[in-house]
Write a protein that holds these residues in place. Structure first.
Motif, short mmCIF file in Angstrom:
data_model
loop_
_atom_site.label_atom_id
_atom_site.label_comp_id
_atom_site.label_asym_id
_atom_site.label_seq_id
_atom_site.Cartn_x
_atom_site.Cartn_y
_atom_site.Cartn_z
N MET A 163 0.82 -1.22 0.00
CA MET A 163 0.00 0.00 0.00
C MET A 163 0.85 1.27 0.00
O MET A 163 0.33 2.35 -0.21
CB MET A 163 -0.93 0.01 1.22
CG MET A 163 -1.93 -1.12 1.26
SD MET A 163 -3.18 -0.95 -0.02
CE MET A 163 -4.17 0.32 0.70
N ILE A 164 2.14 1.14 0.25
CA ILE A 164 3.01 2.32 0.32
C ILE A 164 3.47 2.68 -1.08
O ILE A 164 4.07 1.87 -1.79
CB ILE A 164 4.19 2.07 1.28
CG1 ILE A 164 3.63 1.90 2.69
CG2 ILE A 164 5.19 3.21 1.21
CD1 ILE A 164 4.64 1.58 3.73
N ASP A 165 3.18 3.91 -1.45
CA ASP A 165 3.46 4.40 -2.80
C ASP A 165 4.73 5.25 -2.85
O ASP A 165 5.42 5.29 -3.86
CB ASP A 165 2.25 5.22 -3.27
CG ASP A 165 2.33 5.60 -4.72
OD1 ASP A 165 2.68 4.73 -5.54
OD2 ASP A 165 2.03 6.77 -5.04
N ARG A 166 5.04 5.94 -1.74
CA ARG A 166 6.18 6.85 -1.74
C ARG A 166 6.58 7.17 -0.30
O ARG A 166 5.72 7.28 0.58
CB ARG A 166 5.79 8.14 -2.47
CG ARG A 166 6.91 9.13 -2.64
CD ARG A 166 6.45 10.29 -3.49
NE ARG A 166 7.49 11.29 -3.56
CZ ARG A 166 7.32 12.50 -4.03
NH1 ARG A 166 6.15 12.86 -4.49
NH2 ARG A 166 8.31 13.35 -4.06
N ILE A 167 7.88 7.29 -0.06
CA ILE A 167 8.40 7.73 1.23
C ILE A 167 9.49 8.75 0.96
O ILE A 167 10.45 8.47 0.24
CB ILE A 167 9.00 6.56 2.05
CG1 ILE A 167 7.95 5.50 2.34
CG2 ILE A 167 9.61 7.08 3.34
CD1 ILE A 167 8.49 4.30 3.10
N GLU A 168 9.34 9.92 1.51
CA GLU A 168 10.37 10.96 1.39
C GLU A 168 10.84 11.33 2.78
O GLU A 168 10.05 11.42 3.71
CB GLU A 168 9.85 12.20 0.66
CG GLU A 168 9.51 11.99 -0.80
CD GLU A 168 10.69 11.67 -1.69
OE1 GLU A 168 11.86 11.73 -1.22
OE2 GLU A 168 10.46 11.34 -2.86
N ARG A 169 12.14 11.58 2.90
CA ARG A 169 12.72 11.97 4.19
C ARG A 169 13.20 13.41 4.10
O ARG A 169 13.85 13.80 3.14
CB ARG A 169 13.89 11.06 4.55
CG ARG A 169 14.53 11.44 5.88
CD ARG A 169 15.71 10.59 6.21
NE ARG A 169 16.71 10.72 5.15
CZ ARG A 169 17.74 9.90 5.00
NH1 ARG A 169 17.90 8.89 5.79
NH2 ARG A 169 18.59 10.09 4.03
N SER A 170 12.86 14.18 5.10
CA SER A 170 13.37 15.54 5.20
C SER A 170 14.08 15.69 6.53
O SER A 170 13.83 14.93 7.47
CB SER A 170 12.25 16.58 5.05
OG SER A 170 11.28 16.39 6.04
N ARG A 171 14.97 16.64 6.62
CA ARG A 171 15.70 16.93 7.86
C ARG A 171 15.13 18.20 8.46
O ARG A 171 14.91 19.19 7.77
CB ARG A 171 17.19 17.14 7.59
CG ARG A 171 17.84 16.01 6.89
CD ARG A 171 18.34 15.01 7.87
NE ARG A 171 19.15 14.04 7.16
CZ ARG A 171 19.32 12.81 7.57
NH1 ARG A 171 18.77 12.42 8.68
NH2 ARG A 171 20.04 11.97 6.89
#
Length: 179
Positions: A163-171
């Motif tokens: 079900m996970i389409d996208r993961i973005e990491r920010s600082r």
């Protein structure tokens, strides 16, 4: 219903402008694709996980040194401390069940500091009692998927998190300032 309304409007337009059948089929396909996009957008959700991280040891001294080299001595002296955290923006195609949520949180948490991972609650939100602080967030643009996202989604897919389409990491950085 929406598709039928649009199709009826196209039919009425066809009666006055005499569109060809191939034009109607192309418009029908376009309307159907738009309908699918609207449907997907309505069930897509974005979860925000925050993980408190230890700032690099030399981050504060190097920032102060850089500010001083730019003749911003007062600004350098105003910074008292820096705290950091990572924010994971997780785009899903629907609701995750409890087992999927646990797997995702296991992937995002640090091995020995699982308590530092929070859902929808930043570690910086506890900063309300400090009057002078500045929060900055740096991350990828939302218009394209980063290499981190591609790799993270591949790992999620391998773990059964389809079900996970996208993961973005920010600082995120919180600068505590002097009065």
């Amino acid at each position: 219903q929406l598709r039928n309304k649009i199709y009826n409007a196209i039919q009425e337009t066809n009666n006055t402008t005499k569109l060809h059948i191939s034009d109607l089929q192309a418009i029908d396909l376009l309307v159907f694709n738009l309908y699918i996009i609207v449907l997907q957008q309505s069930i897509m959700t974005i979860l925000h996980y925050y993980r408190e991280t230890e700032p690099p040891h030399l981050l504060l001294p190097s920032i102060k040194e850089q500010l001083r080299s730019l003749h911003l001595v007062e600004d350098a002296d105003a910074i008292k401390s820096i705290a950091t955290e990572s924010c994971f923006n997780v785009q899903t195609l629907g609701q995750l069940d409890e087992g999927q949520t646990q797997r995702l949180e296991w992937l995002l948490a640090e091995t020995f500091e699982r308590q530092n991972l929070r859902l929808e609650s930043s570690a910086f939100s506890d900063s309300g009692n400090e009057a002078n602080y500045l929060i900055l967030e740096y991350g990828p643009r939302m218009t394209f998927a980063s290499a981190f996202s591609s790799n993270a989604v591949s790992i999620c897919q391998a773990c059964g998190l389809t079900m996970i389409d996208r993961i973005e990491r920010s600082r995120r950085y919180r600068f505590t300032l002097a009065n």
